[in-house]
Design an enzyme around this catalytic site. Structure first.
Site, PDB file in Angstrom:
ATOM      1  N   GLY A  74      62.117 -19.325 -47.402  1.00 25.91           N
ATOM      2  CA  GLY A  74      62.325 -19.462 -45.968  1.00 25.91           C
ATOM      3  C   GLY A  74      63.774 -19.370 -45.540  1.00 25.91           C
ATOM      4  O   GLY A  74      64.684 -19.143 -46.338  1.00 25.91           O
ATOM      5  N   GLY A 115      59.013 -28.933 -50.079  1.00 27.14           N
ATOM      6  CA  GLY A 115      57.768 -29.328 -49.446  1.00 27.14           C
ATOM      7  C   GLY A 115      57.759 -29.172 -47.951  1.00 27.14           C
ATOM      8  O   GLY A 115      58.121 -28.113 -47.431  1.00 27.14           O
ATOM      9  N   CYS A 170      63.892 -21.523 -38.760  1.00 25.50           N
ATOM     10  CA  CYS A 170      63.078 -20.708 -39.663  1.00 25.50           C
ATOM     11  C   CYS A 170      63.286 -19.215 -39.427  1.00 25.50           C
ATOM     12  O   CYS A 170      62.433 -18.392 -39.775  1.00 25.50           O
ATOM     13  CB  CYS A 170      61.604 -21.075 -39.550  1.00 25.50           C
ATOM     14  SG  CYS A 170      61.288 -22.833 -39.807  1.00 25.50           S
TER      15      CYS A 170
END
Length: 229
Positions: free
Chosen positions: A81, A164, A182
């Protein structure tokens, strides 16, 4: 380890560690060390925690997505990401999971994590959904504009995961305006406390944990409703 022991280990619930508010870089080093040291007998673990203010840049992260970091440090991470923000009032859950032992692929684990967040939000009457093209969990405002409430990024090493999810609970959302969250320009962020959900990280963690543990036992996570009517 015998076949029976492997099967038992695969079904075992992960060990839960509640770490409180801890430094990002120190925790990253601990996750790497745990993953490098583990073997076929090592129980899986879930770490629940918060971080002090920090921007973390994923492996594919582009510098142009950090608009104005200001006094908040930017740390290079080894997860997937782009850039995101962690800070007090945000629930972070790290997944130290042996994928091979549980028989999961990485996409399967991502789906389980998303469905866990969707499930706990539904518990509070919040309609949320996932998007296969943009991992994470989203809600729509009254005008139908998408807002992100939960993010995720993982790293696989030796067939095991670390990093996570991050669920926004009751935090200062201003730092998200300093980045393209993001990697998406103009993406709005929201949090559970603004939508009738948990107002404390501890409450959110206890509620979410129940859904995550159920998802880790779910043989077909994709069959779970995505939360939309």
């Amino acid at each position: 380890m015998s076949a029976a022991a492997l099967a038992a280990a695969a079904c075992a619930a992960p060990k839960i560690r509640r770490l409180g508010r801890v430094d990002y870089e120190a925790t990253l080093a601990q996750m790497r060390a745990f993953t490098d040291a583990r073997d076929a007998d090592t129980p899986d673990e879930l770490w629940l925690l918060e971080h002090p203010p920090v921007f973390t840049q994923g492996q594919a992260g582009k510098v142009e997505h950090v608009l104005a970091a200001g006094d908040i440090p930017v740390v290079q991470a080894d997860r997937g990401g782009q850039v995101t923000y962690h800070g007090p009032g945000q629930l972070v859950v790290y997944f130290l999971i042996d994928l091979h032992r549980r028989g999961f692929g990485i996409r399967s684990l991502v789906t389980r994590i998303e469905q866990g967040m969707i499930g706990v939000l539904r518990q509070y009457g919040i309609v949320a959904y996932a998007d296969p093209a943009a991992p994470g969990v989203y809600v729509d405002d009254a005008a139908g504009t998408r807002m992100k409430i939960g993010s995720l990024g993982l790293r696989v090493r030796k067939g095991c995961t670390y990093h996570g999810l991050a669920l926004n609970v009751a935090m200062d959302l201003e730092p998200f305006s300093r980045i393209n969250p993001c990697g998406y320009q103009g993406l709005r962020m929201t949090q559970t406390s603004a939508l009738g959900g948990p107002r404390q990280v501890g409450e959110a963690g206890d509620a979410l944990l129940e859904h995550l543990l159920a998802q880790l036992e779910n043989p077909n996570p994709a069959s779970t409703e995505d939360g939309r009517p």
